[in-house]
Write a protein that holds these residues in place. Sequence first.
Motif, PDB file in Angstrom:
ATOM      1  N   ALA A   1       0.842  -1.209   0.000  1.00  0.00           N
ATOM      2  CA  ALA A   1       0.000   0.000   0.000  1.00  0.00           C
ATOM      3  C   ALA A   1       0.874   1.255   0.000  1.00  0.00           C
ATOM      4  O   ALA A   1       0.587   2.232  -0.701  1.00  0.00           O
ATOM      5  N   VAL A   2       1.954   1.213   0.777  1.00  0.00           N
ATOM      6  CA  VAL A   2       2.872   2.364   0.832  1.00  0.00           C
ATOM      7  C   VAL A   2       3.549   2.556  -0.536  1.00  0.00           C
ATOM      8  O   VAL A   2       3.626   3.675  -1.056  1.00  0.00           O
ATOM      9  N   GLU A   3       3.988   1.444  -1.124  1.00  0.00           N
ATOM     10  CA  GLU A   3       4.660   1.521  -2.436  1.00  0.00           C
ATOM     11  C   GLU A   3       3.715   2.104  -3.498  1.00  0.00           C
ATOM     12  O   GLU A   3       4.109   2.977  -4.283  1.00  0.00           O
ATOM     13  N   ILE A   4       2.462   1.637  -3.495  1.00  0.00           N
ATOM     14  CA  ILE A   4       1.499   2.148  -4.480  1.00  0.00           C
ATOM     15  C   ILE A   4       1.264   3.644  -4.253  1.00  0.00           C
ATOM     16  O   ILE A   4       1.244   4.434  -5.208  1.00  0.00           O
ATOM     17  N   ALA A   5       1.121   4.039  -2.981  1.00  0.00           N
ATOM     18  CA  ALA A   5       0.867   5.461  -2.687  1.00  0.00           C
ATOM     19  C   ALA A   5       2.027   6.321  -3.179  1.00  0.00           C
ATOM     20  O   ALA A   5       1.817   7.414  -3.728  1.00  0.00           O
ATOM     21  N   GLU A   6       3.249   5.831  -3.014  1.00  0.00           N
ATOM     22  CA  GLU A   6       4.422   6.614  -3.449  1.00  0.00           C
ATOM     23  C   GLU A   6       4.468   6.716  -4.977  1.00  0.00           C
ATOM     24  O   GLU A   6       4.685   7.794  -5.529  1.00  0.00           O
ATOM     25  N   ARG A   7       4.238   5.583  -5.631  1.00  0.00           N
ATOM     26  CA  ARG A   7       4.300   5.615  -7.113  1.00  0.00           C
ATOM     27  C   ARG A   7       3.143   6.412  -7.689  1.00  0.00           C
ATOM     28  O   ARG A   7       3.281   7.086  -8.715  1.00  0.00           O
ATOM     29  N   ALA A   8       1.985   6.365  -7.014  1.00  0.00           N
ATOM     30  CA  ALA A   8       0.831   7.160  -7.469  1.00  0.00           C
ATOM     31  C   ALA A   8       1.135   8.651  -7.314  1.00  0.00           C
ATOM     32  O   ALA A   8       0.866   9.452  -8.221  1.00  0.00           O
ATOM     33  N   ALA A   9       1.719   9.016  -6.168  1.00  0.00           N
ATOM     34  CA  ALA A   9       2.017  10.441  -5.911  1.00  0.00           C
ATOM     35  C   ALA A   9       2.937  11.012  -6.989  1.00  0.00           C
ATOM     36  O   ALA A   9       2.777  12.172  -7.395  1.00  0.00           O
ATOM     37  N   ASP A  10       3.852  10.174  -7.490  1.00  0.00           N
ATOM     38  CA  ASP A  10       4.756  10.634  -8.565  1.00  0.00           C
ATOM     39  C   ASP A  10       3.990  11.065  -9.809  1.00  0.00           C
ATOM     40  O   ASP A  10       4.484  11.840 -10.607  1.00  0.00           O
ATOM     41  N   ARG A  11       2.770  10.516  -9.967  1.00  0.00           N
ATOM     42  CA  ARG A  11       1.958  10.860 -11.148  1.00  0.00           C
ATOM     43  C   ARG A  11       0.826  11.821 -10.797  1.00  0.00           C
ATOM     44  O   ARG A  11      -0.095  12.015 -11.592  1.00  0.00           O
ATOM     45  N   GLY A  12       0.838  12.354  -9.582  1.00  0.00           N
ATOM     46  CA  GLY A  12      -0.226  13.284  -9.170  1.00  0.00           C
ATOM     47  C   GLY A  12      -1.522  12.581  -8.841  1.00  0.00           C
ATOM     48  O   GLY A  12      -2.609  13.172  -8.882  1.00  0.00           O
ATOM     49  N   VAL A  13      -1.427  11.288  -8.509  1.00  0.00           N
ATOM     50  CA  VAL A  13      -2.605  10.478  -8.185  1.00  0.00           C
ATOM     51  C   VAL A  13      -2.557  10.145  -6.699  1.00  0.00           C
ATOM     52  O   VAL A  13      -1.475   9.889  -6.149  1.00  0.00           O
ATOM     53  N   VAL A  14      -3.723  10.130  -6.028  1.00  0.00           N
ATOM     54  CA  VAL A  14      -3.773   9.752  -4.607  1.00  0.00           C
ATOM     55  C   VAL A  14      -4.173   8.292  -4.510  1.00  0.00           C
ATOM     56  O   VAL A  14      -5.116   7.856  -5.181  1.00  0.00           O
ATOM     57  N   SER A  15      -3.459   7.522  -3.671  1.00  0.00           N
ATOM     58  CA  SER A  15      -3.821   6.113  -3.477  1.00  0.00           C
ATOM     59  C   SER A  15      -4.210   5.870  -2.024  1.00  0.00           C
ATOM     60  O   SER A  15      -3.502   6.266  -1.105  1.00  0.00           O
TER      61      SER A  15
ATOM     62  N   PRO B   1      -0.789   5.995   4.413  1.00  0.00           N
ATOM     63  CA  PRO B   1      -0.786   4.785   3.585  1.00  0.00           C
ATOM     64  C   PRO B   1      -0.308   3.558   4.363  1.00  0.00           C
ATOM     65  O   PRO B   1       0.680   3.620   5.088  1.00  0.00           O
ATOM     66  N   GLY B   2      -1.036   2.457   4.235  1.00  0.00           N
ATOM     67  CA  GLY B   2      -0.691   1.209   4.920  1.00  0.00           C
ATOM     68  C   GLY B   2      -1.433   1.027   6.242  1.00  0.00           C
ATOM     69  O   GLY B   2      -1.552  -0.104   6.732  1.00  0.00           O
ATOM     70  N   ALA B   3      -1.945   2.119   6.825  1.00  0.00           N
ATOM     71  CA  ALA B   3      -2.600   2.001   8.145  1.00  0.00           C
ATOM     72  C   ALA B   3      -3.914   1.216   8.057  1.00  0.00           C
ATOM     73  O   ALA B   3      -4.304   0.520   9.006  1.00  0.00           O
ATOM     74  N   GLY B   4      -4.598   1.321   6.911  1.00  0.00           N
ATOM     75  CA  GLY B   4      -5.819   0.524   6.724  1.00  0.00           C
ATOM     76  C   GLY B   4      -5.473  -0.958   6.710  1.00  0.00           C
ATOM     77  O   GLY B   4      -6.141  -1.784   7.360  1.00  0.00           O
ATOM     78  N   GLN B   5      -4.410  -1.325   5.988  1.00  0.00           N
ATOM     79  CA  GLN B   5      -4.009  -2.740   5.914  1.00  0.00           C
ATOM     80  C   GLN B   5      -3.529  -3.247   7.276  1.00  0.00           C
ATOM     81  O   GLN B   5      -3.832  -4.386   7.653  1.00  0.00           O
ATOM     82  N   HIS B   6      -2.787  -2.422   8.016  1.00  0.00           N
ATOM     83  CA  HIS B   6      -2.364  -2.862   9.352  1.00  0.00           C
ATOM     84  C   HIS B   6      -3.596  -3.114  10.240  1.00  0.00           C
ATOM     85  O   HIS B   6      -3.630  -4.077  11.017  1.00  0.00           O
ATOM     86  N   THR B   7      -4.604  -2.245  10.129  1.00  0.00           N
ATOM     87  CA  THR B   7      -5.818  -2.418  10.942  1.00  0.00           C
ATOM     88  C   THR B   7      -6.535  -3.717  10.566  1.00  0.00           C
ATOM     89  O   THR B   7      -7.035  -4.446  11.424  1.00  0.00           O
ATOM     90  N   LYS B   8      -6.534  -4.007   9.261  1.00  0.00           N
ATOM     91  CA  LYS B   8      -7.147  -5.267   8.812  1.00  0.00           C
ATOM     92  C   LYS B   8      -6.381  -6.474   9.383  1.00  0.00           C
ATOM     93  O   LYS B   8      -6.964  -7.514   9.694  1.00  0.00           O
TER      94      LYS B   8
END
Length: 312
Positions: A111-125, A173-180
């Motif tokens: 989740a963290v990796e996706i959020a970082e790569r999304a941010a590079d493109r101006g996208v929120v994950s 990012p990732g806190a939702g998955q940790h909670t799950k």
Amino acid sequence: MARSISSQHTRIGWIGTGVMGRSMCGHLLTAGYSVTLFNRTKSKAADLIERGARWAASPRDVAAASDVVFSIVGFPGDVRQVILDDKDGALAGCKAGSALVDMTTSQPSLAVEIAERAADRGVVSIDAPVSGGDVGARNATLSIMIGGDAGTVASLEPIWKTLGSKWVLQGGPGAGQHTKMVNQTLIATGMIGVCEAILYGYKAGLDLEKVLESVASGAAGSWSLSNYGPRMMANNFDPGFFVEHFLKDMAIALGEARRMRLALPGLALAEQLYQAVAAQGHARNGTHALLLALANMSGIDWRNRNLRPTED
Ligand code: NAP
């Protein structure tokens, strides 16, 4: 996201129309959203297409036609493929200012990796795994555990409301998955208790329906007992929640625990018992098939049981 969400002007993308995703996507159609979707097996999206959803040839094409793209697929490898694949992944099709929301139960680090790569493109994950099972998905009563940008999460409130009855932002990012993972740790040992208790009642010759009537409403009651107990008694071991997905979740949770130098012996025991459930041929059954593996250990042929065994 700049714009507020509404069924009039927000275009939804949806990837994954299995046990959970099919019902969830259906609620968005019912709420009037325009939906473009993709699933590995097209036939599993047939009823949604009949109801007005548009089929796209790839996750990338879904994203190109959408303002917010939701995914709920099986395993972390599937998440990586549908979101991050350079050629066909959703991120490759996202415009700047759009959002990705992954609702699969997956790795916090991914989740963290996706959020970082999304941010590079101006996208929120956003990571937003759910609890509540197939029943919660059907009834739109899911609990949604969310990690990511607070402003985007707030703007998505109309969607959370359409899919669930509880949604809580847990952190970045990732806190939702940790909670799950907390949720799955709770469920893992709980399932052992549910199955062992039902086997005890059976061996003691009790009427299990009456037993359930008593214990489900007392302090020992639980979602797993109330929802899976009747299915066990009816010999219905269909998913529900696939054993292979639960094994995936416990492997993620145990890996994270190891990384944090945290001993979770109860979770490790549950994981081992579920390895046996899978080895006995139940990987694609529901998690309540743990009962069959535990019954086997005591020589009980559960599916062909007598209704009133005599104690030996
Ligand atoms: P499922 O029925 O297997 O649904 C997953 C869907 O994603 C399937 O339709 C599958 O396609 C599709 N898919 C998988 N990989 C894909 C890929 N690479 N490209 C395109 N589509 C792909 O599973 P589910 O029960 O809905 O669970 C989905 C997720 O939610 C899992 O992570 C699970 O752990 C989690 N979850 C499940 C429950 C539950 O009670 N079921 C509850 C909470 C959370 P096919 O149709 O080809 O298989």
